[in-house]
Every structure is written in structure tokens, then in C-alpha cells.
Design an enzyme around this catalytic site. Structure first.
Site, PDB file in Angstrom:
ATOM      1  N   HIS A 110       0.848  -1.198   0.000  1.00  0.00           N
ATOM      2  CA  HIS A 110       0.000   0.000   0.000  1.00  0.00           C
ATOM      3  C   HIS A 110       0.889   1.257   0.000  1.00  0.00           C
ATOM      4  O   HIS A 110       0.746   2.131  -0.862  1.00  0.00           O
ATOM      5  CB  HIS A 110      -0.902  -0.023   1.242  1.00  0.00           C
ATOM      6  CG  HIS A 110      -1.796   1.176   1.389  1.00  0.00           C
ATOM      7  ND1 HIS A 110      -3.124   1.164   1.014  1.00  0.00           N
ATOM      8  CD2 HIS A 110      -1.551   2.420   1.862  1.00  0.00           C
ATOM      9  CE1 HIS A 110      -3.652   2.360   1.247  1.00  0.00           C
ATOM     10  NE2 HIS A 110      -2.719   3.143   1.768  1.00  0.00           N
ATOM     11  N   GLU A 111       1.815   1.310   0.942  1.00  0.00           N
ATOM     12  CA  GLU A 111       2.691   2.487   1.019  1.00  0.00           C
ATOM     13  C   GLU A 111       3.590   2.573  -0.214  1.00  0.00           C
ATOM     14  O   GLU A 111       3.954   3.669  -0.647  1.00  0.00           O
ATOM     15  CB  GLU A 111       3.529   2.452   2.295  1.00  0.00           C
ATOM     16  CG  GLU A 111       2.727   2.385   3.608  1.00  0.00           C
ATOM     17  CD  GLU A 111       1.633   3.434   3.733  1.00  0.00           C
ATOM     18  OE1 GLU A 111       1.755   4.504   3.113  1.00  0.00           O
ATOM     19  OE2 GLU A 111       0.632   3.171   4.436  1.00  0.00           O
ATOM     20  N   HIS A 131       1.792   4.623  -2.761  1.00  0.00           N
ATOM     21  CA  HIS A 131       1.972   6.061  -2.510  1.00  0.00           C
ATOM     22  C   HIS A 131       3.377   6.502  -2.935  1.00  0.00           C
ATOM     23  O   HIS A 131       3.562   7.545  -3.564  1.00  0.00           O
ATOM     24  CB  HIS A 131       1.791   6.362  -1.016  1.00  0.00           C
ATOM     25  CG  HIS A 131       0.368   6.280  -0.535  1.00  0.00           C
ATOM     26  ND1 HIS A 131      -0.643   7.014  -1.104  1.00  0.00           N
ATOM     27  CD2 HIS A 131      -0.202   5.566   0.474  1.00  0.00           C
ATOM     28  CE1 HIS A 131      -1.786   6.756  -0.463  1.00  0.00           C
ATOM     29  NE2 HIS A 131      -1.543   5.877   0.496  1.00  0.00           N
ATOM     30  N   GLU A 139      -4.603   7.578  -3.118  1.00  0.00           N
ATOM     31  CA  GLU A 139      -5.145   6.317  -2.606  1.00  0.00           C
ATOM     32  C   GLU A 139      -5.412   5.335  -3.750  1.00  0.00           C
ATOM     33  O   GLU A 139      -5.331   4.116  -3.556  1.00  0.00           O
ATOM     34  CB  GLU A 139      -6.428   6.602  -1.813  1.00  0.00           C
ATOM     35  CG  GLU A 139      -6.873   5.478  -0.908  1.00  0.00           C
ATOM     36  CD  GLU A 139      -6.009   5.297   0.343  1.00  0.00           C
ATOM     37  OE1 GLU A 139      -5.053   6.078   0.549  1.00  0.00           O
ATOM     38  OE2 GLU A 139      -6.287   4.349   1.097  1.00  0.00           O
TER      39      GLU A 139
END
Lengths: 494, 494
Positions: free
Chosen positions: B258-259, B262, B288
Site C-alpha cells: 500500500h505504502e 503512494h 489512494e
């Protein structure tokens, strides 16, 4: 808001910008991914520029002119800030920018020159740094010698003449000692110093002892790795030290305790100076007195190893096999002339510094030309330590300082060595402190250091602090006596 | 210097101050010793204050008024800076300071309230945050609804009415799917998700795959641990992600990816925007979309595990014992209504967001009083997910956002989910991208994302970017189709 409140607010902002820059620099040396370097440099330049702008703004001057300090704490803040302001505003912005660019170029040239042991390629940059140093001395002003205006940045109030006098005394009294040691011969076994010692175990042992012996803990500090060990801090509760692990494992241990000395100085500065220009060590020399005290006077003492040898045995049984505390003490106190300053022992270290001091004085005066510097370096190495560097990389090019324009910086290392013993002897006048030192229990000593040295921050000049804490001005006597006693015993000179 | 150069210099300084603050914040969550917290807070306040002062200074306004941008790059910088300047200067300094203090107090009150599950003690602080939000909306100005002025900070150009319409569509079409899944029952074995997986091995596996699959490497990024995972960056070559290791090991793996989503967005922003306000993601929602794409659309896909299962076997044989890629894929795609948003699956997650959106809209309008909020929360939890929190700590007090005054933030999570599928479907129109995705080789997809999304930074609005990259405005259709297809298969619904 009173004028002092307004001044405080501004000084707090300057302090915060400085702390942020220090954190960015520390992180650059410890964790930063490699590709980040270029923009990090721009960010650091912005922080330095904004901080300089804010501090040297006419508004700061007006506040410093108009403020009526109330009480000792405010008076010290105003006194130190006025001194800094006068020094900072004496350098025009154009000069500062020019110097920053020149330092940057000289640094890159030095890295290249050292790598290829090619002094000639570095010479023009060093000439430029010397020109800038002379110009800076003229801009700042001085009474006796331009060197005075430069060393003042690192050792406020110190003068070239005083350094010359103390160094001459030290040289004349330690050269005979060194000759005796060399004549005595050395049959000790130093193989133990490169026995395999796993990196994590080295760091963990060094850090644990830094906590137990010297009070440096994870509550307000941390240790990481970097190519060159250093101490940095962003407040008295936000302190970092770094270390490096080598095959020669004492480098990590004694390096850690050296940085712990710097760290505990910053930790001990009184919190009433928080976010003011008073909140730092009094000078590089006083700082070095603390780091060298922990590293050498304590860390390389027999009581220290009598106490911590069992922990070393536990941490690295393969290193201590067949040894006892006395044998380890003996091994970590080898005296041997060598080419590299940062690897030098307690007896020879100061000759490396004197040599640099004499050369930079001559360069500044113009009695020595940059072109002739390597030859002069090698001649002094031969005279002091009986060695001639095989190349300039292990000679005149070994240190970063001159490439960074740090002229007047080197003497503070030896001033710190001298002060470390002078302070320790003064502290030992207290029976509790002395008894503690002899058992390697440093609580009483640390309390004495906080009281006499640390808490004052920059509110006392190094000279004031020295007299107040020890009763007399800086002298080579205690250091010479210490070396004579310690190494006389180790090398059976009597 | 041209006017644009002067403007650039100033925007660069603002950017550098912001980067420094981000680094101090990141370090606060990762390495900082505990006692450093208080002064670190003061340092961060100074950096924020100086940055705000510099950006909102009349000189900035004059430069923005007078500048004649030359070319597209300059035009975008000026456009974005003018928009930011107009927004920033519309809030008086007194209001910003008041809000900062209130946020600080509300945050502490929330920490205490959550710990004791005591909503009543937090209620006055939340009322204050809602008052401030209403005042901020008035100061900023809006056409239809005060919420529009708030969500604009996180999702520029988005309006409450559009969120309502998209969310209603999403709700009406996923509630029946959720009901079918719940009716289908679930006999899968999820014990594998808490099998012992050593912390270092979790982190190493997650990081290695983040590099191999998603392109995140140590050249320009690093991963550390923190209590709450986040991404932060100080330039496009200076990126940090953090992770947390739990017994439930998928948290570390999917959290890392997830990170990484980003991080790779920030990495992909074109370097021509360096140190300008354009150099960041277009919005939280677009951000997101990238993190959820890596975490869920790719990381929780069957081809991904067909490719990376052997590496997981190697990294943690005790975890994968008796499993194959398909079984693992099945285990990490459990649908189960739960109380906590951050633990929710792809199907139920958006209900957590809708609930919050509806409640903050009602609070802002005044149709719901803060006093009645817990009851309203629990009623909606029952209506959407069939659950009632046993206490407010696992209900209305679970998220930090409202205590920090982040009203209008929550919808961006679901907007990001929707956009993630819409973008992936658009990317799959390229046969090479689609073939890569089906083999879990994401090079072509990543190139498409850089081209269509990342490189533009903030030079396109989220709406412009969405239409330009996918051909149509944001819609719930692709996401609903994705859920229906994926979970229809997993739960045998057809």
C-alpha cells in the site's frame, strides 16, 4: 510581549532552523538513500540561508540594542547573542555565499585529490581557501594576528600566541618522553585488537557501557552507523552519536565513548538555555576535553577495564580468550608513531596537531606557499615522529578540514586533550569523585562535570570556565604529568 | 533574475521548509528518542510558521501577480501556486493559530477518550472542531455546501453533491453483493494468516517484493517501522515508507505494498516540478488509487500470488506449509463485516467510509448534534454491516481524523478505491499492460501510470486527470464490476 520575549521568539526560530538542519545532516550520514543527496544539499542551503537571514536581520539588531535583560539567564542569552550577531553581521552575504561555493568546490577537489594522492590538483583550491581565510580575518578584525580572528570561531577568546606558548611547552616536554618510549622497545602482543568481534556485538557492548559508565541512554539519545563517527544533537533531549565498525574493534568501542563524551556535555547544558544560542558547548576545545576524558582518561584506564572486562568477556569471549583486564589495558595503550592523526595514541596525537597548527599559521602569514606545503608537512612528520608518508594521501591530504575552510580548528583537539586532564585532576580534589574514578564508578565525576562544565553552556568563555573549574588557566603541566606517569609505568621507564 | 526566477526561489524555500518538517515528522515516528518529543514539537511549529509566513507574504502575492510564465511548466507552477496562495491567505493567521491549538487539545482529548472509551469527554472538543470547520468553510467561501470548501483541501474540485451521488450508487449496488456473500457462508481456513512469521522475514519479504513487483528500491527510498504505517517524502528521490509487524502477518505485507503505491506515485512525479508546489500527488483520492491498486488490485490478485508464492515459501516455509498459491489467494481475500475501518476488506471497507461521510455532513449542517453522534454511528453500523460496537473505542472513537480537524478527508479513501479500478481497466486497454498484469509483471503498467498519472503531479486536477487517463469521469461502475466478478468467483455466487 517584552523586548526580551520578542528576542527569545526570534532566537528560538533560529535555533529551530539550526536543529532542523542538523537533523537533515545527521540523517544524510546515517539513513538517507543515495539518490537523495542532491536535493538534500539544496534543502540544507535553504535552512542555512533562512537562519542566517533571520539572525542577521536589522530587526534582530534592534531587539539586541533595545533589550533590558532581567536576571542572569537573560543577561547571558543577550551577551552571547550580541557577540554572535556582531560576528555574523561583519561578514557580507556576498562573502558568505562566495565562501560556501568555494568550500563546496574545494571539498570535491580534495576528495578527488586524496583518492589519487594528487596534491597539485588540490593546491589551487587550498590557495583559494587561504585567501578567503585571510579576507575573513580582515572582515572580522583582530589585534595581533589574523589567526586570532579564525580560531575565535572554534575557541572563543583563544589567541595564536597562547596556542604557540602552550604547544611549545607541550612539545618540549613530550618529545623526550616519546624518545624514551621508542628506546624502551615494545614486546606486547597487539593481535588481540583485531580478533574477530561481530559487528552487532561491538556496537551493543560499546553502547551498553556508554550507558552504564557514562549515562548515555536511549531515553534521550541513540547510536547509529556512519562512515565517520560524530555527535549531533537537536536539543539536550535529542542526541545522536554514530560509530563505525572495523576489523580493529577498539575503533568502535573508544569511538563510541568519545562521542558519548560530546553527547553528555550537550545533555548537561542547563535547560534554561533551551532554544537560545547559549545552549551548546563553550568551545570545540572544551567539547573535546569531555570526549577525550571518556575515551582515554577513563576508557583507557586500568580501573575501567577491571570493572568492564567481565562484560567484554561475555560480549566477545573469542576476543578475550587467554586475557585478563591488565593485558587488555596494556593492549589498548600502545604508543607508536603513525602517519594518520585519527589513529594516533595519547602520546603522539598532539604532534599531529602541532604540525598542522604550525603549517596553517605559516600558510596564513604567507611565509609558506601552498606549493611547498607537502614538503613542509613531510619534514615536520620526520622531525616529530620520525616518519615520512609514502604519498600525500597519507600525508598532507589526509584530513578534510582545510578543504572545508576550517583554518584554526586543529588546535582545539590538543587544547581539549590538555583540558581533559586539568579538569580530571581538579575533579579528583573531591574525595568522592576520586574514589569513584578509582572504582570506575563515574556518577560523582559526572555530577561534578555537570556542575562545573556542562550546565553553563556558552554562558562562560572557555578561559573563564577553565579557571572557575580548575583554579588556574589552561596549562600543559597536568597532561605532561599524566602521560609521564601512565606511560612510564606501562613502558617501565623508571 | 526574472520574476519567475524570484518566484521559483521563494517557492523552493517554501518547499525546502516543508521537506524539512516532513523529515522531522518522519523521524519522530521512526527513530526519535522519547524525551525529544516536546522540543521536536516546537521545532515543527517553527518550520510550519516560517513556511506559512514566507508563502503568504505580500511579496509572494506581488510575484504571483506580476509573473509572466513562459511555457507549460512555468504556467502550471504559477497556476497551482496562485490557487494555494488564494486559499492560504483567506485564513487569517489568528484563525490558523487558534485552529492549531484546538487540534492539539482535541488530539490529546481523543487519545484519552479512546483509551477510556469515553465519548462524553471528547464531545466538547469535537464540537469545537466542527465550529472551526464551519468557520473555515465560511472564510474560504463555497457555492453549494460548506463541505465543498473542506473537501477541496484533500480532493481539489470535488463537491459534496458528487460524493453523495457516487456513494449512493456504490452503496445500492454493493449492499446486495455483501448480502449474497454473507448468505453464501465461509468455510475457508484463515488460521494461516496468523501462523508464526518472524518479524525480520516479514519485512524483508515485503520490501523485496515491493522492489521486484513495484519498483521501490533503496536507491531512492527506505522502509522503517512505526506504530502506524505511512509514506513520506522529502523529494522524489528521498522517499520513506513505514510498516508495522503484527501477529496477523498480512498487515505488514499488504501495508508495505500500500505504502509502495503512494511512494511510486511521488517517485513518478516529473522532476521538472522539483521544489515547486506542483511536485506532489494530485489529491488524496488519486494517491489512494495508487496505494490501493498495489495493495489490493495487484497484491491480492491470483496472478500476483502465482508469481510470488515461491518467494513466500522460501521466506517463510512454516507459513506456507501445506498451501499453494490459490489457497493463499483465497485466505487473503476474506470478506467479513467488522468494526474497524483499517482492518476492513475490499467489499466492506467503503461502508465504513460512507458512514463517516454521512455523519460529518450531518454534523456540519447541524442536523446531527455531537451529543447524538455515537447513537447515529451505531445505527449506521447496524444498517450497513449488521454490527453494533461493544463500546465507542471500537466505534465512533476509532479514527484520529476528526480530532485533527480533518473534516472532508474520509471520502478520499473510497474515491481512491473507485479510481484504482477505473485506472486499471483503462490501462488494460493496452494489450502489453494487460498481458503483464496477468503474469504479475508490472513494468508496462508502471510505465502507463507514470505517463497517465504520476508525472503530472498537481498540474492536473483529479477530475482532469481522471478523464484524461480513463476517458470518463469518476464512476462506481468499474469498482462494482470488479467486486462482483472477483468475489462472485471466490464465494461461488453464480
Amino acid at each position: 510581549m517584552t523586548t526580551f520575549d520578542e528576542l527569545s521568539r526570534r532566537l528560538g526560530q533560529v535555533s529551530d532552523l539550526g536543529a532542523a538542519a542538523s537533523l537533515l545532516s545527521w540523517e544524510q550520514e546515517t539513513f538517507m538513500p543515495p539518490e537523495a543527496a542532491r536535493v538534500r544539499g539544496l534543502q540544507l542551503a535553504t535552512l542555512a540561508g533562512l537562519s542566517h537571514e533571520l539572525f542577521t536581520a536589522p530587526e534582530t539588531g534592534a531587539l539586541l540594542d533595545g533589550v533590558q535583560p532581567d536576571g542572569d539567564t537573560q543577561a547571558a542569552v543577550v551577551r552571547v547573542a550580541r557577540r554572535d550577531y556582531a560576528k555574523a553581521t561583519r561578514l557580507p552575504t556576498a562573502f558568505v555565499e562566495d565562501r560556501t561555493r568555494a568550500q563546496n568546490e574545494a571539498h570535491h577537489a580534495w576528495v578527488h585529490a586524496r583518492e589519487h594522492s594528487d596534491f597539485a590538483s588540490f593546491a589551487p583550491y587550498l590557495e583559494r581557501m587561504m585567501d578567503l581565510a585571510r579576507r575573513q580575518a580582515d572582515l572580522r578584525g583582530f589585534e595581533d594576528h589574523p589567526y586570532d580572528a579564525l580560531i575565535d570561531d572554534y575557541e572563543p577568546g583563544m589567541r595564536a600566541a597562547q596556542v604557540q606558548s602552550v604547544f611549545a611547552d607541550l612539545r618540549d616536554r613530550t618529545l623526550p618522553l616519546l624518545e624514551k618510549i621508542r628506546a624502551a622497545g615494545d614486546a606486547a602482543d597487539y593481535g588481540v585488537l583485531t580478533r574477530p568481534f561481530p559487528a552487532d556485538a561491538q556496537k551493543a557492548f560499546a553502547w551498553r557501557v556508554a550507558g552504564e559508565a557514562f549515562g548515555l541512554t536511549g531515553d534521550f539519545a541513540r547510536q547509529d552507523e556512519s562512515a565517520h563517527p560524530f555527535q549531533s544533537n537537536f536539543s539536550r533531549s535529542d542526541i545522536r552519536i554514530t560509530t563505525r565498525v572495523e576489523e580493529y574493534w577498539p575503533a568502535c568501542l573508544f569511538g563510541t565513548w568519545h562521542e558519548a563524551g560530546h553527547a553528555m556535555y550537550e545533555r548537561g547544558v542547563h535547560e534554561r538555555w533551551e532554544r537560545t544560542p547559549v545552549s551548546a558547548g563553550a568551545s570545540l576545545g572544551v567539547h573535546e576535553s569531555q570526549s577525550r576524558m571518556f575515551e582515554n582518561l577513563l576508557g583507557r584506564s586500568l580501573p575501567f577495564w577491571q570493572r568492564y572486562f567481565p562484560q567484554l568477556q561475555e560480549a566477545a569471549p573469542q576476543v578475550t580468550a587467554g586475557l585478563d583486564a591488565a593485558a587488555l589495558y596494556r593492549a589498548v595503550n600502545r604508543v607508536q608513531p603513525s602517519l594518520i592523526r585519527v589513529e594516533a595514541d595519547e602520546v603522539t596525537y598532539n604532534f599531529h596537531v602541532m604540525l598542522r597548527f604550525e603549517l596553517e599559521l605559516a600558510l596564513l602569514e604567507g611565509s609558506l606557499s601552498v606549493r611547498d606545503l607537502p614538503e613542509a608537512w613531510n619534514a615536520k612528520m620526520q622531525a616529530y615522529l620520525g616518519l615520512t608518508p609514502p604519498d600525500d594521501a597519507s600525508g598532507v591530504l589526509q584530513d578534510i578540514h582545510w578543504s572545508a575552510g576550517l583554518i584554526g580548528y586543529f588546535p582545539t583537539y590538543t587544547l581539549g586533550n590538555l583540558l581533559s586532564v586539568q579538569l580530571l585532576e581538579a575533579a579528583r580534589q573531591d574525595a568522592g569523585v576520586a574514589a569513584g574514578i578509582d572504582r570506575a564508578e563515574y556518577g560523582p565525576l559526572r555530577a561534578w562535570l555537570v556542575e562545573q562544565v556542562h550546565q553553563h553552556g556558552r554562558s562562560l568563555s572557555p578561559a573563564e570556565l577553565t579557571v572557575q573549574a580548575t583554579g588556574w588557566p589552561l596549562s600543559a603541566d597536568p597532561y605532561v604529568a599524566y602521560l609521564t606517569r601512565k606511560y612510564g609505568e606501562i613502558y617501565n621507564l623508571n
